[in-house]
Design an enzyme around this catalytic site. Structure first.
Site, short mmCIF file in Angstrom:
data_model
loop_
_atom_site.label_atom_id
_atom_site.label_comp_id
_atom_site.label_asym_id
_atom_site.label_seq_id
_atom_site.Cartn_x
_atom_site.Cartn_y
_atom_site.Cartn_z
N ASN A 179 11.74 21.49 39.17
CA ASN A 179 10.68 20.80 39.89
C ASN A 179 9.38 20.77 39.07
O ASN A 179 8.80 21.81 38.79
CB ASN A 179 10.43 21.52 41.23
CG ASN A 179 9.29 20.94 42.02
OD1 ASN A 179 8.77 19.88 41.72
ND2 ASN A 179 8.90 21.67 43.06
N CYS A 229 9.00 23.53 46.82
CA CYS A 229 10.27 24.22 46.60
C CYS A 229 10.22 25.68 47.09
O CYS A 229 11.26 26.26 47.36
CB CYS A 229 10.68 24.15 45.14
SG CYS A 229 9.43 24.69 43.97
N HIS A 230 9.02 26.21 47.26
CA HIS A 230 8.90 27.57 47.80
C HIS A 230 9.39 27.64 49.25
O HIS A 230 9.71 28.71 49.74
CB HIS A 230 7.44 28.07 47.71
CG HIS A 230 6.46 27.23 48.47
ND1 HIS A 230 5.95 26.05 47.97
CD2 HIS A 230 5.91 27.40 49.70
CE1 HIS A 230 5.12 25.52 48.85
NE2 HIS A 230 5.08 26.33 49.92
N TYR A 254 18.91 25.99 51.07
CA TYR A 254 19.48 25.13 50.03
C TYR A 254 20.59 24.26 50.63
O TYR A 254 20.69 23.07 50.31
CB TYR A 254 20.04 25.98 48.88
CG TYR A 254 18.98 26.77 48.15
CD1 TYR A 254 18.18 26.17 47.18
CD2 TYR A 254 18.77 28.11 48.42
CE1 TYR A 254 17.19 26.89 46.51
CE2 TYR A 254 17.79 28.84 47.76
CZ TYR A 254 17.00 28.22 46.81
OH TYR A 254 16.03 28.94 46.16
N GLU A 265 1.26 30.15 54.13
CA GLU A 265 1.65 29.19 55.17
C GLU A 265 2.07 29.84 56.47
O GLU A 265 2.34 29.17 57.45
CB GLU A 265 2.79 28.31 54.64
CG GLU A 265 2.37 27.42 53.49
CD GLU A 265 3.46 26.49 53.03
OE1 GLU A 265 4.50 26.36 53.73
OE2 GLU A 265 3.29 25.88 51.98
#
Length: 149
Positions: free
Chosen positions: A111, A119-120, A88, A145
């Site tokens: 979002n 945002c993850h 952040y 990912e």
């Protein structure tokens, strides 16, 4: 306005579009829409959920009534590459507001197009941080990912 739910390897993904613009994308437990329209967004999402790196940078997004600050957060978040994370604080610095870590988190909580605005991939310095839909979704996406074991 189009609205449909796609089936993915981790659950449903609800898409909302207006013309060619993506206006909403959220994870859901609801069932897929039978005969859901296939378009560029759906094809990119299918590739993403097969584990292929997809940037989504060329998808046109309408953030609705987002503030200038929120738009800056979303744009900086879209720049985080597949398989990587940022804090952040790093997002706050990237938009020229180095002390706005909490505000960044609040913006990401609003979002409207998760995954496309990934945002993850934004985490706390001491852990995962939050995720509006629940941390179980964030963990699934980060595992997909390869950035979380």
């Amino acid at each position: 306005m189009g609205r449909r739910i796609l089936a993915t390897s981790i659950g449903g993904v609800e898409l909302r579009t207006e013309g060619t613009k993506l206006t909403g994308l959220s994870l859901t437990r609801r069932r897929a829409t039978p005969g859901a329209m296939q378009d560029r967004i759906a094809e990119d999402l299918e590739r993403y959920f097969r584990g292929e790196p997809v940037s989504f940078r060329d998808i046109e997004v309408d953030y609705g009534d987002a503030t200038d600050f929120e738009r800056a957060v979303y744009d900086a978040t879209r720049a985080i590459p597949y398989g990587q994370v940022a804090t952040y604080g790093q997002i706050a610095k990237a938009i020229g507001r180095p002390n706005a870590q909490r505000a960044v988190g609040q913006a990401l909580g609003k979002n409207p197009v998760s995954i496309v605005v990934p945002c993850h991939r934004v985490v706390a310095t001491d852990g995962l941080g939050g995720f509006t839909g629940g941390l179980h979704w964030k963990k699934k996406l980060l595992r997909l990912e390869g950035s979380l074991k």
